[in-house]
Each structure stands twice: as structure tokens, then as C-alpha cells.
Design a protein around this motif. Sequence first.
Motif, PDB file in Angstrom:
ATOM      1  N   GLY A 339       0.790  -1.225   0.000  1.00  0.00           N
ATOM      2  CA  GLY A 339       0.000   0.000   0.000  1.00  0.00           C
ATOM      3  C   GLY A 339       0.819   1.270   0.000  1.00  0.00           C
ATOM      4  N   GLY A 340       2.044   1.200  -0.562  1.00  0.00           N
ATOM      5  CA  GLY A 340       2.896   2.378  -0.634  1.00  0.00           C
ATOM      6  C   GLY A 340       3.727   2.604   0.611  1.00  0.00           C
ATOM      7  N   LYS A 341       3.617   1.722   1.581  1.00  0.00           N
ATOM      8  CA  LYS A 341       4.378   1.856   2.817  1.00  0.00           C
ATOM      9  C   LYS A 341       5.668   1.024   2.764  1.00  0.00           C
ATOM     10  N   MET A 342       6.560   1.295   3.716  1.00  0.00           N
ATOM     11  CA  MET A 342       7.815   0.550   3.801  1.00  0.00           C
ATOM     12  C   MET A 342       7.536  -0.945   3.970  1.00  0.00           C
ATOM     13  N   PRO A 343       8.085  -1.784   3.094  1.00  0.00           N
ATOM     14  CA  PRO A 343       7.847  -3.224   3.204  1.00  0.00           C
ATOM     15  C   PRO A 343       8.793  -3.869   4.210  1.00  0.00           C
ATOM     16  N   THR A 344       8.455  -5.046   4.657  1.00  0.00           N
ATOM     17  CA  THR A 344       9.370  -5.804   5.501  1.00  0.00           C
ATOM     18  C   THR A 344      10.465  -6.416   4.640  1.00  0.00           C
ATOM     19  N   ARG A 345      11.549  -6.810   5.262  1.00  0.00           N
ATOM     20  CA  ARG A 345      12.620  -7.493   4.539  1.00  0.00           C
ATOM     21  C   ARG A 345      12.130  -8.812   3.952  1.00  0.00           C
ATOM     22  N   GLU A 346      11.252  -9.493   4.698  1.00  0.00           N
ATOM     23  CA  GLU A 346      10.732 -10.770   4.186  1.00  0.00           C
ATOM     24  C   GLU A 346       9.984 -10.582   2.872  1.00  0.00           C
ATOM     25  N   LYS A 347       9.173  -9.516   2.792  1.00  0.00           N
ATOM     26  CA  LYS A 347       8.394  -9.277   1.577  1.00  0.00           C
ATOM     27  C   LYS A 347       9.296  -8.885   0.405  1.00  0.00           C
ATOM     28  N   VAL A 348      10.355  -8.150   0.701  1.00  0.00           N
ATOM     29  CA  VAL A 348      11.321  -7.817  -0.352  1.00  0.00           C
ATOM     30  C   VAL A 348      12.010  -9.082  -0.838  1.00  0.00           C
ATOM     31  N   MET A 349      12.397  -9.931   0.111  1.00  0.00           N
ATOM     32  CA  MET A 349      13.059 -11.186  -0.226  1.00  0.00           C
ATOM     33  C   MET A 349      12.171 -12.043  -1.128  1.00  0.00           C
ATOM     34  N   GLU A 350      10.886 -12.121  -0.799  1.00  0.00           N
ATOM     35  CA  GLU A 350       9.952 -12.906  -1.600  1.00  0.00           C
ATOM     36  C   GLU A 350       9.795 -12.312  -2.999  1.00  0.00           C
ATOM     37  N   ALA A 351       9.721 -10.996  -3.067  1.00  0.00           N
ATOM     38  CA  ALA A 351       9.531 -10.340  -4.361  1.00  0.00           C
ATOM     39  C   ALA A 351      10.735 -10.537  -5.270  1.00  0.00           C
ATOM     40  N   VAL A 352      11.948 -10.431  -4.701  1.00  0.00           N
ATOM     41  CA  VAL A 352      13.163 -10.603  -5.507  1.00  0.00           C
ATOM     42  C   VAL A 352      13.300 -12.043  -5.973  1.00  0.00           C
ATOM     43  N   ARG A 353      13.114 -12.992  -5.063  1.00  0.00           N
ATOM     44  CA  ARG A 353      13.218 -14.399  -5.460  1.00  0.00           C
ATOM     45  C   ARG A 353      12.162 -14.769  -6.492  1.00  0.00           C
ATOM     46  N   GLY A 354      11.059 -14.058  -6.498  1.00  0.00           N
ATOM     47  CA  GLY A 354       9.992 -14.336  -7.457  1.00  0.00           C
ATOM     48  C   GLY A 354      10.253 -13.776  -8.844  1.00  0.00           C
ATOM     49  N   THR A 355      11.415 -13.125  -9.048  1.00  0.00           N
ATOM     50  CA  THR A 355      11.758 -12.567 -10.359  1.00  0.00           C
ATOM     51  C   THR A 355      11.813 -13.669 -11.425  1.00  0.00           C
ATOM     52  N   LYS A 356      11.103 -13.478 -12.515  1.00  0.00           N
ATOM     53  CA  LYS A 356      11.058 -14.501 -13.565  1.00  0.00           C
ATOM     54  C   LYS A 356      11.491 -13.994 -14.937  1.00  0.00           C
ATOM     55  N   ASP A 357      11.352 -12.701 -15.195  1.00  0.00           N
ATOM     56  CA  ASP A 357      11.649 -12.216 -16.548  1.00  0.00           C
ATOM     57  C   ASP A 357      12.108 -10.754 -16.504  1.00  0.00           C
ATOM     58  N   TYR A 358      13.183 -10.500 -15.739  1.00  0.00           N
ATOM     59  CA  TYR A 358      13.724  -9.146 -15.656  1.00  0.00           C
ATOM     60  C   TYR A 358      14.696  -8.935 -16.813  1.00  0.00           C
ATOM     61  N   LYS A 359      14.562  -7.821 -17.524  1.00  0.00           N
ATOM     62  CA  LYS A 359      15.424  -7.515 -18.663  1.00  0.00           C
ATOM     63  C   LYS A 359      16.527  -6.552 -18.222  1.00  0.00           C
ATOM     64  N   GLY A 360      17.733  -7.045 -18.060  1.00  0.00           N
ATOM     65  CA  GLY A 360      18.845  -6.190 -17.701  1.00  0.00           C
ATOM     66  C   GLY A 360      19.588  -5.712 -18.923  1.00  0.00           C
ATOM     67  N   VAL A 361      20.669  -4.955 -18.716  1.00  0.00           N
ATOM     68  CA  VAL A 361      21.435  -4.460 -19.863  1.00  0.00           C
ATOM     69  C   VAL A 361      22.342  -5.538 -20.447  1.00  0.00           C
ATOM     70  N   VAL A 362      22.702  -6.547 -19.642  1.00  0.00           N
ATOM     71  CA  VAL A 362      23.558  -7.619 -20.159  1.00  0.00           C
ATOM     72  C   VAL A 362      22.963  -9.004 -19.998  1.00  0.00           C
ATOM     73  N   THR A 363      21.976  -9.152 -19.136  1.00  0.00           N
ATOM     74  CA  THR A 363      21.411 -10.478 -18.946  1.00  0.00           C
ATOM     75  C   THR A 363      19.934 -10.393 -18.587  1.00  0.00           C
ATOM     76  N   GLN A 364      19.206 -11.366 -19.062  1.00  0.00           N
ATOM     77  CA  GLN A 364      17.842 -11.550 -18.605  1.00  0.00           C
ATOM     78  C   GLN A 364      17.925 -12.319 -17.292  1.00  0.00           C
ATOM     79  N   VAL A 365      17.016 -12.067 -16.380  1.00  0.00           N
ATOM     80  CA  VAL A 365      17.086 -12.702 -15.067  1.00  0.00           C
ATOM     81  C   VAL A 365      15.756 -13.349 -14.717  1.00  0.00           C
ATOM     82  N   GLY A 366      15.848 -14.636 -14.355  1.00  0.00           N
ATOM     83  CA  GLY A 366      14.710 -15.375 -13.826  1.00  0.00           C
ATOM     84  C   GLY A 366      15.249 -16.410 -12.856  1.00  0.00           C
TER      85      GLY A 366
END
Length: 399
Positions: A339-366
Motif C-alpha cells: 500500500g505504498g508503505k515501507m515493506p518488511t525485509r521478508e516481503k522484499v526477499m519474496e519479491a526478488v526471489r519471485g523474479t522470472k523475466d527481468y530484462k537487464g542491460v547484459v542479462t535476462q534474469v529469472g
Amino acid sequence: MISKKVLSLAMTATLALGFMSGCASSNNTDKDSGSDGKKVIKIATQSPLSGGSATLGEAIKLGAQLAIDEQKDKFAKLGFELKLDAQDDQGDPKKGVANANILGADQSVLGVVGHLNSGVSIPASEVYEKYKIVSVSPASTATDFTDRNLKSVSRVVARDDFQGPAGAKYAVETLKAKKIFVIQDKTAYGSGLADAFKGAAEKMGAEIVGFEGITVGEKDFNGVLNQVSSKKPDLIYFGGLYAEGGLLVKQARDKGIDVPFMGGDGLDSSTFVEIAGDAVKNTFLTSVAGDTTKTEEGKKFSDDYKAKFNKPIESYSAYAYDSAGVLLAGIEQAIKDNGGKMPTREKVMEAVRGTKDYKGVVTQVGFDGKGDNTYAKIFIYKFDEAKYPATLDGEINKE
């Protein structure tokens, strides 16, 4: 990059330091206030900013810094002040662990880009796991890094059990090596890569005529090179970093050993060429880092990096940039989910690990379930002259 014995001691130190520092809550509700009352979010980097690996360590810091600087305005609109917290792990497991405990106690830190050395990443990641801080490595390749199935650990580059066999395939099939002498630096990275190369080369019919270790920081390699001379191999393979690798190839050429010299991504540095000089010719390497300037996005990144820092990119500059980008995308998503508020570290951890199709400048990440990047590749380079970067000679996708 440490031995199993030292790794065990480092992990013991991890636990001890963790208890001494206390277990900080992972609920990030009491953040430091930044300018204009904005809540501060810190992204840390952990890499060697001093010592023999500082060239690559600084590249990791600067790549992440560029990504953070580019996204500061976006996060300011969300109500947050984005900051970089650059830590010098000195390529030392104990220092990396100590830094990790400091970062864990700072509730403003929501993610870490690092480390360079697998031997530092492995024990430090035990601390990150305890504090629920997500880390994304732009460079650590040891299999143990992700095989422990820690939820906070991910990387954007390939593993040693992919890189080692890829190097062996090139050595045996392309360079036609039949008798190979293997040297490794007795670190988690160097020995792991050398073991993976050796096993694959032997399966392909090559004879390993020597398998010897050197010590990080050593300068005189006459002893091991005398053994190389006596075995008359048609290729030398080195598992280790550029400081020792540059001296090895230079001293080998001085002794009249002119066979191809091959190593892994630890040699992928401009300093390797500076140390080896003209002796770098007829040297080959596998790298988990591709040629950044092969795409328009990569060229722009290279130009922006040079304009900002007044120096050219290194092998891991863009991978640190992409690692920071993955972290920031995860944090942004976690903020929206909260809701626009500061997230917990756990929620950030879950969101990052859930990355499936990030387009970087040198590599795609999933990321898969372990935190390995399903899009990671191995790149083959050769040095035809004393100039960095080397010439890209091919790339290998994981089958």
C-alpha cells in the motif's frame, strides 16, 4: 573463495558474531528519516575495495551505484530516499561476515549486491539469511552458494558446474588439448572451478598430467611451473583470480612454456592484462560475463558509466548494475504490495526471489528455486594481443 576447513570456521564465526550483535527485527517500521522527511532505503554493496581483487570489487560498487543513482527520483516520488551503503569486504570471509552483521543491524538496509568472491559470499549469506536480507551476487559462481537453498540468496551469473565443463569442452574440442596441467588457488572459487574443469576434461578423454595448488598472494611460481615443464602439457588451466593468474602466465612464458593458458572468469579483468603484458597472448578464458558493448543498451550503459566515473567498465560492472536493478524492482513491487508503505525485509526477499523475466542491460534474469538465474550463459574469450577486453569467441547456453 576459501577452503572447506576455513569455510567451516567462518560459518562458526558467523553464528558467534550474530549472537553478539543481537537479532534485529526484520519488521522495518522504524526507518531513519532522510531529506524532506522521506524514509531511507539503503542498498548495500559488499565487494573488495582494497587488496588484490579491488579492480573487480570497485566495478561491482560502481555498477550498483549507477543503478541506484538512476532510480533515486522514482523512489523519491514514492516517498523514499534511496542510498548506497558500500562495504569493503577485502575479499576476506571474516570481514564479509562482520560487515554483514553491521548491515543486518541497520534496518534501513533492504538488499545487498555482492559478493565477488564465493568464499566470502557463502559465510556472509548465512548472516543475511538470519536477518532476512536479500542478496543478489553479480559474480559468485561456486555451487555451494545456492545449493544450500537459502531463501535470501540469488545470483545473476552461471555456476561453476556449468562454467568448468564449458571450458573443458572448448579446451578439448576447439584447442585440441590432450595433456592438461591444472593449477588452482585453493579457494572455494578456484578449487571448485578447477575440479569441475578436470572432471569434464577427463570424461572427454583428456589426460590431467598435474593438479597442483598455489597460495593467494604468492608471487613466485617457479616451483609449480618447473612441474609443468617436466610434464610437457599442451594446455595449462588455472582456477583462480587475475592477480596470481597474470603472474603465472607471465612467468610461464619467461620459462619458455608457450602452450595455451586457460582460466575462468576470475581472469576477466583489465588488471590481468596489465600484469601479464604481452605474455597474455594465446590465453583463453571462460567468463560468466558477456560483452556489454554488443547491444545498444550495453553501449549506452558503458558510455554512461565512463561519463560518471571517468573509467571504462570491467567484466562485472554491468552485472552489478543488473543485480541492483533486480533488487530495486523487487523493493518497488513490495512497496506497492504494502500500500505504498515501507515493506518488511521478508516481503522484499519474496519479491526478488519471485523474479522470472527481468530484462537487464547484459542479462535476462529469472530465478529458480535455489536462486540461480535460468538465463545465465558462459562466454568464451581469447587474447590475441595485450589489450582488454579479450575477443569474444563464442557463448554457450545451458542445455
